[in-house]
Design a protein around this motif. Structure first.
Motif: not given
Length: 427
Positions: A132-134, A210-216, A218-222, A230-234
Motif C-alpha cells: 500500500g502506500s502513504g 511529494a511523498l508526504g503530501s497526501a493520504y497515499s 505514488s511517484v512514477f519514473t522511467d 508523474e505523481v499520483w496523489r490520492k
C-alpha cells in the motif's frame, strides 16, 4: 488432528492455475486441488507430504511452487463478517481485496489501505507483506488482527493479535510456510472518499515533500529524464486541490496509465473526481487487466532517510535500467512490528520496478540494481523477482532466526517448505 480419509472423495481438479499471472513460473505440482469445505482441506493437508496454497498468482518467484500438492482455497464458501463493536471484519482468505472492499463500503466501512491492484487475494497479499502506500500507513499485513489456518497435521489453528502477541507478529507475514490460511480478520475504519490528482514532471529535489503530501502517493519514473514523470496523489475528498504550481509540477489534463502506451480506462478515476476509497486507492480497476500483464516485477524497501542517496546510486546505471523497464514506482510505507515485513522497525521508501517480460534481458540489470542498493540494506518484496544472497537476507531481518525456529515448531517435517524457501530459510 483430522485423519486422512483414504479412498474418500478426491479434491484433485483441473480448475487450478498451472502458471502464475505473469507466466514466468510454471507450477511443478504433481496434483492440483480445489476443496469446497474446510474439512476437505484439513484432510488434504493431513494426508499430503508436501503442499502449498496458490492464490491469484500475482507472485513472480517460486516461493509458492511445490512438487507436491498445490491447492486453491477459492472453492471454500466466501464470507465477509463485520464485527462493528471491535471495528474488524473476518473474511475468507482466498477472497480478492476488491471484492471485500465493495461489500465493506456498502456496509459503511473501509480498510485503511489497499494495494495498487485490487485483484490480489487477502491471504496471499498478507503472507508476502504486499504493499500500500502513504507515510503514515503500514503495508496490508499491518491491518491483520487474527488468522485462522490449517497446520501441518490438519488441525485448525486460530491466532490473534490481542492474545498471541509476539508469536502473532511472526505468523502474519508467513510466506505460506506455517499453514494454509483460511480466514483473515482485518481492522476496519469508517468509509471515506478520496480524490486522485496526477501531476507531471516533479523535480527530484521535491520527491520527499511529494511523498508526504497526501493520504497515499505514488511517484512514477522511467529513468530517462532528470525529472520524475508523474505523481499520483490520492487525497481526502474534503482537502483542497493542489495549487497550480504545486512543487514545480503541472497538472495532467487527461487520465493517465502508469505504463506509457497502455489505456487509461484500465485505471481508477483521476482529475480530482471524488469517489469511495476502494475506487481511488488502487491504481487499477478490478474489472481490467492490472499494469501491463506482460511483465516481471521487483521491489526493494530502503530506509526512508536514505531515499535521495539510494536513487542517486541508481542514476549511475539508469542507462542499463531504462531499456528493460516499463515503469518504476516510488512509495513510502510506515514501520511495523511484523518479523518478516520489509518495513520491520523502519519507515521505508519502496522502489518498485515493472520490467519487460524477458527474464534473460532483465537478469543482468537486476544484479546491477541490487549491487547498487546493497549499501542501503534493501529488503526485497517476498513475492517479486530478486537474487539477494541468503546471508544478506538473514542479516537484514532481526527476527530471521526466530522465524526459522517458528517454522520448525509449526511444520517440523517441512510439509509447507519449497526449494526456494529452503534456500532462504535453511533448517
Amino acid at each position: 488432528m483430522i485423519a486422512p480419509e483414504h479412498g474418500g472423495p478426491s479434491t484433485a481438479t483441473a480448475d487450478v492455475p498451472r502458471r502464475n499471472w505473469a507466466g514466468n513460473v510454471r507450477y511443478a505440482a504433481r496434483a492440483f486441488h480445489r476443496p469446497t469445505t474446510t474439512d476437505e482441506l484439513r484432510r488434504l493437508v493431513a494426508g499430503s507430504s508436501r503442499i502449498r496454497a496458490v492464490g491469484t498468482g500475482h507472485s513472480f518467484n517460486r516461493f509458492g511452487d511445490t512438487a507436491g500438492d498445490l491447492v486453491t482455497l477459492a472453492g471454500l464458501p466466501p464470507a465477509i463478517d463485520v464485527d462493528a463493536e471491535r471495528a474488524r471484519v473476518t473474511v475468507t482468505g482466498a477472497l480478492r481485496y476488491g471484492d471485500v472492499a465493495r461489500q465493506l463500503h456498502a456496509q459503511g466501512y473501509a480498510l485503511a489501505n489497499l494495494a495498487s491492484l485490487p485483484h490480489i487475494s487477502v491471504a496471499g497479499a498478507v503472507a508476502t507483506a504486499s504493499h500500500g502506500s502513504g507515510q503514515t500507513h503500514g503495508n496490508l499485513a499491518t491491518s491483520v488482527a487474527a488468522l485462522e489456518l490449517v497446520t501441518a497435521d490438519g488441525d485448525l489453528l486460530h491466532v490473534d493479535r490481542d492474545t498471541d502477541g509476539d508469536t502473532f507478529a511472526g505468523m502474519v507475514v508467513g510466506l505460506g510456510a506455517l499453514g494454509l490460511v483460511t480466514r483473515v480478520t482485518l481492522d476496519v475504519v469508517p468509509t471515506f472518499e478520496l480524490r486522485q490528482y496526477v501531476r507531471l514532471d516533479l523535480p527530484r529535489e521535491a520527491l520527499d515533500a511529494a511523498l508526504g503530501s497526501a493520504y497515499s502517493v505514488s511517484v512514477f519514473t522511467d529513468w530517462r529524464a532528470p525529472r520524475l514523470r508523474e505523481v499520483w496523489r490520492k487525497q481526502r475528498a474534503d482537502q483542497p486541490p493542489p495549487p497550480a504550481d504545486w512543487l514545480g509540477t503541472t497538472a495532467a489534463d487527461e487520465p493517465r496509465h502508469p505504463v506509457l502506451g497502455m489505456p487509461a480506462e484500465n485505471c481508477t478515476e483521476q482529475l480530482g473526481v471524488p469517489g469511495p476509497w476502494h475506487e481511488r486507492l488502487p491504481h487499477f480497476k478490478l474489472g481490467f487487466t492490472p499494469s501491463s500483464g506482460d511483465e516481471l516485477q521487483s521491489e526493494y524497501h530502503l530506509p526512508r532517510a536514505a531515499a535521495a542517496e539510494a536513487l542517486a546510486a541508481l542514476d549511475d546505471v539508469a542507462h542499463l535500467i531504462a531499456p528493460v523497464l516499463q515503469v518504476c514506482e516510488l512509495r513510502t510505507v510506515a514501520a511495523d512490528e511484523l518479523w518478516l515485513s520489509p518495513n520491520h522497525h523502519r519507515d521505508s521508501l519502496a522502489v518498485h520496478f515493472t520490467w519487460i517480460g524477458d527474464p534473460v534481458a532483465v537478469a543482468p540489470v537486476l544484479a546491477v540494481v541490487e549491487e547498487r542498493l546493497t549499501p542501503f540494506a534493501p529488503r526485497s518484496h517476498w513475492g517479486k523477482v530478486f537474487t539477494t544472497d541468503p546471508a544478506a537476507l538473514a542479516a537484514s531481518y532481526p527476527r530471521y532466526a526466530d522465524f526459522i525456529a517458528l517454522l520448525g515448531r509449526l511444520d517440523p517435517t517441512g510439509k509447507f517448505r519449497t526449494d526456494e524457501l529452503n534456500t532462504h530459510f535453511p533448517r
